[in-house]
Structures are given as structure tokens and as C-alpha cells.
Design an enzyme around this catalytic site. Structure first.
Site, PDB file in Angstrom:
ATOM      1  N   SER A  18       9.511 -15.933   0.959  1.00 23.71           N
ATOM      2  CA  SER A  18       9.866 -17.295   1.383  1.00 23.71           C
ATOM      3  C   SER A  18      11.378 -17.513   1.530  1.00 23.71           C
ATOM      4  CB  SER A  18       9.268 -18.320   0.422  1.00 23.71           C
ATOM      5  OG  SER A  18       7.867 -18.278   0.531  1.00 23.71           O
ATOM      6  N   THR A  63       3.903 -20.920  -5.515  1.00 24.20           N
ATOM      7  CA  THR A  63       3.040 -19.758  -5.297  1.00 24.20           C
ATOM      8  C   THR A  63       2.344 -19.375  -6.592  1.00 24.20           C
ATOM      9  OG1 THR A  63       2.945 -17.565  -4.299  1.00 24.20           O
ATOM     10  CG2 THR A  63       4.933 -18.044  -5.567  1.00 24.20           C
ATOM     11  N   LYS A  67      -0.317 -22.989  -8.098  1.00 23.54           N
ATOM     12  CA  LYS A  67      -0.693 -23.932  -7.031  1.00 23.54           C
ATOM     13  C   LYS A  67      -1.586 -25.075  -7.534  1.00 23.54           C
ATOM     14  CE  LYS A  67      -0.160 -20.878  -3.057  1.00 23.54           C
ATOM     15  NZ  LYS A  67      -0.791 -20.353  -1.844  1.00 23.54           N
ATOM     16  N   GLY A 132      -9.256 -19.834  -4.780  1.00 19.86           N
ATOM     17  CA  GLY A 132      -8.290 -20.836  -4.343  1.00 19.86           C
ATOM     18  C   GLY A 132      -7.814 -20.602  -2.915  1.00 19.86           C
ATOM     19  N   ALA A 157     -22.502 -18.544  -6.540  1.00 22.60           N
ATOM     20  CA  ALA A 157     -22.427 -19.950  -6.976  1.00 22.60           C
ATOM     21  C   ALA A 157     -21.106 -20.594  -6.561  1.00 22.60           C
ATOM     22  CB  ALA A 157     -22.603 -20.034  -8.485  1.00 22.60           C
ATOM     23  N   TYR A 221      -1.194  -9.220   3.413  1.00 21.70           N
ATOM     24  CA  TYR A 221      -0.437  -8.400   4.351  1.00 21.70           C
ATOM     25  C   TYR A 221       0.235  -7.291   3.570  1.00 21.70           C
ATOM     26  CZ  TYR A 221       3.758 -10.478   2.554  1.00 21.70           C
ATOM     27  OH  TYR A 221       4.760 -10.863   1.713  1.00 21.70           O
TER      28      TYR A 221
END
Ligand code: ATR
Length: 275
Positions: A18, A63, A67, A132, A157, A221
Site C-alpha cells: 500500500s 489490513t 479489518k 472475511g 455452514a 497474488y
């Protein structure tokens, strides 16, 4: 002029791309942005964020593993963050409320549609995983009105719970949940949102879900072809993509929220690919 301060907060965070992405956005747009990475103690996320804003910070990306905590910490949440149950973008709104947004799903959809030219409208989509990462992208995928969205997960589930949660957004899309062993027909698009690749593992899918026209997207990635994409290529898929574009697009959406300026992403994806 002093730069405005932004940061990504995680644990660990040193690997985060980032800061690099946002500094490329800043030089490209001329926005006075300074962006750093902050490692918060595992039991100190809220304090770290508070201190950063007290020091004049303008916005925070969040991150792993914070989160969900970011989502809880906020005074208000955007609609897409509310449903995602997790937030990757924090800022103070004009009324002084700490606001949480989630730009991951928007980033994925933009990468698929704008960068790779895929149409999700009317497509049969299989998404793998129900954690998530997947919860964060279901709403924006459904908004593209695919013909069907099948959520397959090791723990069925959890996939069932996501179907219940998003049933009200499905519209005409056939939204369903299953285990990995159930799908047996080719899909137009298969998205891997499990963390199995981290362990070099593969979800045990039938090869029949892939045909030459299937498009494959791994939300992970890496410099090399990911484990999942390698498997898909071996099954005859011709188009495989990794999550680098998603990463840059979610960052671009955060930048737009904070700065009201939309950066150009293709050159940034290219630069990162060549790093
Ligand atoms: P994230 O935030 O990356 O989604 P998570 O919430 O822990 O992380 O979810 C991880 C997802 O990857 C889950 O869907 C998990 O399956 P379970 O719900 O059954 O735990 C899936 N996953 C992790 N390791 C896996 C493996 N080795 N094979 C298949 N699925 C795996």
C-alpha cells in the site's frame, strides 16, 4: 506545504504494497499525500488508530488481522462496509464521525470488468471460500447481476450463512452454497477467495468446473503463478488472473474517498508487476 498523512495499519505490515501504491498515486495526481505503514500490537489496534488521527492523520487503510476491529471501532459505516462485516478504509467524515468503508469488493469488480474486460452480468460465477475476504466482495458481485453465484466452502455452514446474509441483495441471481465436491459443470468465472494458497493447498474441486472459456481469478497474488491458477491452467483454463489488480483498485477507491481524486491504475499495476 505539509503533506497530508495516511497509513496502512496491520500486523505484520512490512510486506504491504500500500505505501508504494499510494506514493505512485500521489506523484501521478500531484496530491500532497504521505503514506506510511504502521504495525499495531495485536492487542493495540484501536489505540494505534486513535493516536494516528490525533497526530493529524487523515485516513487509514486496515489490513490483516484488524479489518473486523476497524469495522467495530467506527462511529458509522457505509452501506457496503456494513454488509461486509469488515472495513479496510477509515476516515473522519464532515460531521467528525469516524467512518468505515470497505473498498475490496469494488476493487475486485473493477479489476474484473475494467482491467480484464469481463462482463459479470449474466455470468455463472463460482466463488471459493466463505471467510472475511469473500464476505467483503459478495455485495459488489451481486450488484453486477450475474445469472448465478455459487459459494463453495470447506465448511459448508459458513457458505450457507453468507447466502442467508446476502439473500436480500440477490435479485434475479441464483445464490447458493455448497461444499467443494458438489459443483460439476463449467462456470464462466471462478474466483478463489480461500486462503488455501497460503499453505500451498488447493480446494478439492472437480476439474469439470473448468472449460477453456472459464475465466479464473485468484484473489491472492504472487510473483509466480499462484497454486490455484497453476491448477486451473493444467485443467485447460486459458485465462487466469491474480489479485494484484484488485489490490491496486481497492487502493484507488480509498484514495478517491479521501482525496476526491481518482488515480489512473493501469500504469501502477504495471509498475508493481515489474518491481
Ligand atoms: P480471509 O480473511 O482470508 O477470508 P478467513 O476468514 O480465515 O480468512 O477465511 C479463510 C477461508 O479460506 C475460509 O473459507 C476457509 O475455509 P473454512 O471456512 O472451512 O475454514 C478457507 N481455507 C483456509 N484454508 C483452506 C484449505 N487448506 N483448503 C480449503 N479452504 C481453506
Amino acid at each position: 506545504m505539509n503533506n497530508d498523512l495516511y497509513a496502512v495499519v496491520g500486523h505484520p505490515v512490512s510486506h504491504s504494497k500500500s505505501p508504494r501504491i499510494h506514493s505512485l498515486f500521489a506523484s501521478q495526481t500531484g496530491e500532497p499525500v504521505e503514506y506510511t505503514a504502521i504495525q499495531a500490537p495485536l492487542d493495540g489496534f484501536a489505540d494505534t488508530v486513535r493516536q494516528f488521527f490525533e497526530r493529524g492523520g487523515k485516513g487509514v487503510n486496515v489490513t490483516v488481522p484488524f479489518k473486523e476491529q476497524a469495522w467495530q471501532l467506527a462511529d458509522r459505516r457505509t452501506e457496503r462496509a456494513e454488509k461486509a462485516g469488515a472495513a479496510n478504509t477509515l476516515y473522519y467524515d464532515s460531521e467528525g464521525l469516524l467512518t468505515a468503508d470497505n473498498t475490496d469488493g469494488c476493487g475486485l469488480v473493477r479489476d474484473l470488468t475494467e482491467n480484464h474486460g469481463l462482463s459479470l452480468n449474466g455470468a455463472r460465477i463460482l466463488i471459493l471460500g466463505a471467510g472475511g475476504a469473500v464476505r467483503g466482495v459478495i455485495g459488489p458481485i451481486l450488484a453486477q447481476q450475474p445469472a448465478s453465484l455459487t459459494i463453495a466452502n470447506r465448511t459448508v455452514a459458513k457458505a450457507d450463512a453468507l447466502v442467508d446474509l446476502f439473500a436480500d441483495e440477490a435479485g434475479d441471481t441464483v445464490l447458493s452454497a455448497c461444499g467443494f465436491d458438489q459443483p460439476d459443470q463449467p462456470f464462466d468465472l471462478i474466483i478463489n477467495g480461500t486462503s488455501a494458497s497460503l499453505q500451498g493447498d488447493l480446494p478439492p474441486l472437480s476439474p469439470n468446473v473448468i472449460c477453456a472459456e472459464s475465466q479464473i481469478y485468484d484473489m491472492m497474488y504472487s510473483l509466480q503463478t499462484t497454486t490455484f491458477n497453476q491448477w486451473a491452467l493444467e485443467q485447460g483454463a486459458e485465462k487466469v488472473f491474480d489479485g494484484l489488480g484488485m489490490l491496486v483498485e481497492q487502493a484507488a477507491e480509498s484514495f478517491r474517498i479521501w482525496r476526491d481524486v481518482t488515480p489512473e491504475t493501469a500504469s501502477v499495476i504495471e509498475e508493481l508487476r515489474n518491481d
